[in-house]
Design an enzyme around this catalytic site. Structure first.
Site, PDB file in Angstrom:
ATOM      1  N   LEU A 180       0.810  -1.214   0.051  1.00 51.59           N
ATOM      2  CA  LEU A 180      -0.167   0.086   0.084  1.00 51.59           C
ATOM      3  C   LEU A 180       0.993   1.144  -0.067  1.00 51.59           C
ATOM      4  O   LEU A 180       1.837   1.254   0.902  1.00 51.59           O
ATOM      5  CB  LEU A 180      -0.905   0.093   1.150  1.00 51.59           C
ATOM      6  CG  LEU A 180      -2.184   0.878   1.312  1.00 51.59           C
ATOM      7  CD1 LEU A 180      -3.107   0.611   0.062  1.00 51.59           C
ATOM      8  CD2 LEU A 180      -2.972   0.712   2.529  1.00 51.59           C
ATOM      9  N   ASP A 181       0.819   1.846  -0.885  1.00 53.76           N
ATOM     10  CA  ASP A 181       1.773   3.095  -1.000  1.00 53.76           C
ATOM     11  C   ASP A 181       1.992   3.909  -0.161  1.00 53.76           C
ATOM     12  O   ASP A 181       0.914   4.213   0.990  1.00 53.76           O
ATOM     13  CB  ASP A 181       1.447   4.029  -2.506  1.00 53.76           C
ATOM     14  CG  ASP A 181       1.442   3.133  -3.854  1.00 53.76           C
ATOM     15  OD1 ASP A 181       2.134   2.060  -3.741  1.00 53.76           O
ATOM     16  OD2 ASP A 181       0.850   3.197  -4.740  1.00 53.76           O
TER      17      ASP A 181
END
Length: 255
Positions: free
Chosen positions: A122-123
């Site tokens: 998840l960035d």
């Protein structure tokens, strides 16, 4: 090819059968916890599809102690290893940030951090549901080559100078392209579910997870992502878990 020559490495076969991860299988084999057709298995053994694989109860006991953690990742944390001065999300897994609404009776112990790794990314500028696990079976289920696990996101967007009622300004033909017709890194993307959640926010459901996929998809149709939150993986939802807090995956929960 005859069945007698249709073999694979024991660790690969054990992972295919859902018994454990390949790394876990190697550990069990090294400990003498695995037998094939009644014989103690050496490292690197090739087995046929009909081989009888037996595992020592000690291995199952070790597996039962492994934890999987559901986190609401805040912005500014990376999923995996620390990079560019940013902290990995696993640093948030501590007693003080354990959600008091956790329905399990598990208590935090430092040993639960050993081998705890994100199952998917998840960035840094995205928030929401992040799974960290010690269990190789769950990691394979979520990010294995053959995984088709659904992941659901809420994505706030702008379109050129339009930041309010983007839905009205955005061409329906471009929405259709988001659903199916785009390519990334020279490969066609799988069909996605994309619909308007409200006039400024899209709901995406993907079955793949290329690097920064949603942001790059949106760029191709003229949208800019200004907020991205993952709210579901498979059957596990973020729910009302507060930002920066975490809970255990319950024994009855399944992805």
């Amino acid at each position: 090819m005859t069945e007698s020559t249709n073999t694979s490495r024991l660790n690969k076969r054990m992972a295919e059968l859902g018994m454990c991860s390949r790394r876990e299988a190697d550990d069990w084999i090294a400990r003498g916890w695995v037998r094939v057709n009644g014989q103690l298995a050496p490292m690197g053994l090739q087995v046929t599809p009909d081989a009888r694989i037996e595992v020592d109860p000690k291995a199952r006991g070790q597996q039962e102690q492994q934890v999987t953690i559901i986190m609401n990742k805040p912005m500014g944390y990376v999923s995996g290893q620390a990079e560019d001065g940013h902290q990995p999300a696993v640093t948030l897994v501590q007693a003080g940030s354990h959600w008091n609404g956790d329905a399990t009776r598990l208590r935090f112990a430092p040993s639960q951090l050993r081998g705890l790794a994100p199952a998917g990314r998840l960035d840094i500028d995205s928030i929401g549901l992040l799974v960290l696990t010690q269990d190789g079976r769950i990691a394979r289920q979520l990010i294995g080559e053959d995984s088709g696990m659904e992941k659901e996101y809420l994505v706030r967007v702008t379109y050129g100078d339009v930041a309010a009622d983007v839905q009205k300004a955005f061409p329906p033909a471009q929405l259709a392209r988001l659903r199916h017709g785009l390519s990334l890194d020279g490969q066609a993307l799988k069909p996605a579910q994309v619909e308007w959640q409200n006039p400024e926010q899209l709901r995406f459901v993907l079955k793949e997870g290329k690097k920064r996929q949603i942001r790059r998809m949106c760029e191709q149709v003229g949208l800019k992502v200004v907020g991205l939150k993952r709210i579901r993986i498979g059957r596990v939802v973020l729910g009302n878990l507060p930002v920066g807090q975490w809970r255990y995956l319950g024994p009855q929960e399944r992805f």
